[in-house]
Motif scaffolding. Structure first.
Motif, PDB file in Angstrom:
ATOM      1  N   ALA A 107      -7.490 -13.713  -3.351  1.00  0.00           N
ATOM      2  CA  ALA A 107      -7.269 -12.278  -3.239  1.00  0.00           C
ATOM      3  C   ALA A 107      -5.875 -12.255  -4.025  1.00  0.00           C
ATOM      4  O   ALA A 107      -5.710 -11.225  -4.951  1.00  0.00           O
ATOM      5  N   SER A 108      -4.999 -12.955  -3.661  1.00  0.00           N
ATOM      6  CA  SER A 108      -3.620 -12.849  -3.940  1.00  0.00           C
ATOM      7  C   SER A 108      -3.534 -12.628  -5.700  1.00  0.00           C
ATOM      8  O   SER A 108      -2.943 -12.092  -5.903  1.00  0.00           O
TER       9      SER A 108
ATOM     10  N   LEU B 168      -5.143  -9.549  -7.355  1.00  0.00           N
ATOM     11  CA  LEU B 168      -4.235  -8.314  -7.032  1.00  0.00           C
ATOM     12  C   LEU B 168      -3.078  -8.196  -8.254  1.00  0.00           C
ATOM     13  O   LEU B 168      -2.415  -7.219  -7.937  1.00  0.00           O
TER      14      LEU B 168
ATOM     15  N   SER C  10       0.815  -1.191   0.053  1.00  0.00           N
ATOM     16  CA  SER C  10      -0.008  -0.080   0.140  1.00  0.00           C
ATOM     17  C   SER C  10       0.839   1.227   0.115  1.00  0.00           C
ATOM     18  O   SER C  10       1.896   1.295  -0.558  1.00  0.00           O
TER      19      SER C  10
ATOM     20  N   PRO D  27      -3.418  -9.209   0.603  1.00  0.00           N
ATOM     21  CA  PRO D  27      -4.317 -10.337   0.281  1.00  0.00           C
ATOM     22  C   PRO D  27      -5.683 -10.507   1.471  1.00  0.00           C
ATOM     23  O   PRO D  27      -6.673 -10.457   0.981  1.00  0.00           O
TER      24      PRO D  27
ATOM     25  N   SER E  58       1.755  -4.637  -3.858  1.00  0.00           N
ATOM     26  CA  SER E  58       0.389  -4.260  -4.151  1.00  0.00           C
ATOM     27  C   SER E  58      -0.262  -3.046  -3.330  1.00  0.00           C
ATOM     28  O   SER E  58       0.289  -2.509  -2.268  1.00  0.00           O
TER      29      SER E  58
ATOM     30  N   ILE F 121      -3.124  -3.352  -1.455  1.00  0.00           N
ATOM     31  CA  ILE F 121      -3.564  -4.023  -0.085  1.00  0.00           C
ATOM     32  C   ILE F 121      -2.843  -5.339   0.301  1.00  0.00           C
ATOM     33  O   ILE F 121      -2.841  -5.852  -1.085  1.00  0.00           O
TER      34      ILE F 121
ATOM     35  N   LEU G  37     -13.745  -7.672  -0.191  1.00  0.00           N
ATOM     36  CA  LEU G  37     -14.566  -8.243  -1.323  1.00  0.00           C
ATOM     37  C   LEU G  37     -15.615  -9.229  -0.913  1.00  0.00           C
ATOM     38  O   LEU G  37     -16.479  -9.394  -1.305  1.00  0.00           O
TER      39      LEU G  37
ATOM     40  N   CYS H 193      -7.770  -7.290   1.215  1.00  0.00           N
ATOM     41  CA  CYS H 193      -8.584  -7.357  -0.019  1.00  0.00           C
ATOM     42  C   CYS H 193      -9.770  -8.176   0.045  1.00  0.00           C
ATOM     43  O   CYS H 193     -10.701  -7.933  -0.242  1.00  0.00           O
TER      44      CYS H 193
END
Length: 274
Positions: free
Chosen positions: A197-198, A201, A155, A180, A176, A178, A187, A183
């Motif tokens: 999520a990983s 991203l 971030s 994983p 990234s 954020i 979501l 995120c």
């Protein structure tokens, strides 16, 4: 099956980036540089142990080195706030970058943080302003700037020292907007989908170099903690090559190229440097 395989690879990279035995900033600093003299304090509030920086020599030439250090033992992690910088950390880096520009020293930054510290005190002392000022300063700095992602680049905490002429990543590091887990919590309302999520991203070095966000990837085999000397030597060679490319450039030309590099993010023609 293809998507599942990709997810597994991305999540494995996240785990390696967070490996407790992975070399950290001060390990690299002590190996890559000579006469590394750390400078302390932001001259406004205090000294932030998460951000470490100072003057050093790289192959005999003076440079300014700034990086985030996480620590290993409990005492060291507390001393360095787990690598999560407070506003005074970014203001300390701003002070060091001002010195670098005044004395025409190349700047080498090293990223390894989960993100900027999110505590109430940090917000009260202007965390967002400190990071924003760092971004603006790095964007207009007249000297060469090279950023290297060593482990976790999370971030705005990472971006605070990540705006550069060239960005280097170790092959098992991540970068990234954020984490994983963060995120997945947004979501899907659960951190249990962090693996999924990983992949979404696109935080791995191979994907980021294709998007033009990263210029060089250092192969670390199965992990930098298993190939410490080889990884450090490879990084040193790339840093040398990149400095040799950037230093002869006119300062205004270099700043304009840095600006154009940033403006290409998200375009269909990222202008990747191999």
């Amino acid at each position: 099956m293809k998507n599942k395989s990709a997810q597994t690879k991305a999540w494995k990279t996240v785990q390696i980036a967070r490996h407790p035995e992975r070399p950290q900033f001060l390990d690299y600093a002590n190996e890559l540089f000579e006469d590394f003299d750390t400078l302390h304090g932001d001259r406004l509030f205090g000294d932030d142990g998460a951000m470490v920086g100072g003057l050093a020599r790289f192959d005999g030439k003076p440079v300014m080195v700034v990086g985030q250090h996480r620590g290993r033992s409990t005492r060291e992690r507390l001393q360095h706030n787990f690598g999560m910088c407070n506003p005074e950390g970014y203001r300390k880096s701003q002070r060091l970058l001002d010195l670098a520009e005044r004395f025409n020293l190349p700047v080498l930054t090293f990223i390894d943080t989960m993100g900027a510290y999110p505590g109430i005190g940090a917000e009260e002392r202007g965390q967002a302003e400190a990071i924003a000022t760092s971004l603006a300063q790095l964007a207009s700095l007249k000297v060469p700037v090279i950023a290297t992602v060593l482990g976790e680049g999370g971030s705005g905490g990472a971006l605070g020292i990540g705006v550069a002429d060239r960005v280097i990543m170790l092959s098992h590091s991540i970068y990234s907007v954020i984490s994983p887990e963060g995120c997945a919590s947004i979501l899907w309302k659960t951190a249990e989908k962090a693996e999924q999520a990983s992949e979404a991203l696109a935080l791995t070095a191979d994907k980021l170099v294709k998007m033009g966000i990263v210029e060089h990837v250092i192969d670390e085999g199965e992990g930098a903690h298993l190939n410490v000397e080889q990884v450090m030597q490879s990084l040193k060679e790339v840093l040398n090559q990149t400095l040799a490319e950037l230093q002869p450039m006119d300062a205004d030309e270099r700043c304009e190229a840095r600006y154009q590099r940033l403006m290409k993010f998200g375009s269909d023609n990222p202008g990747i440097v191999s």
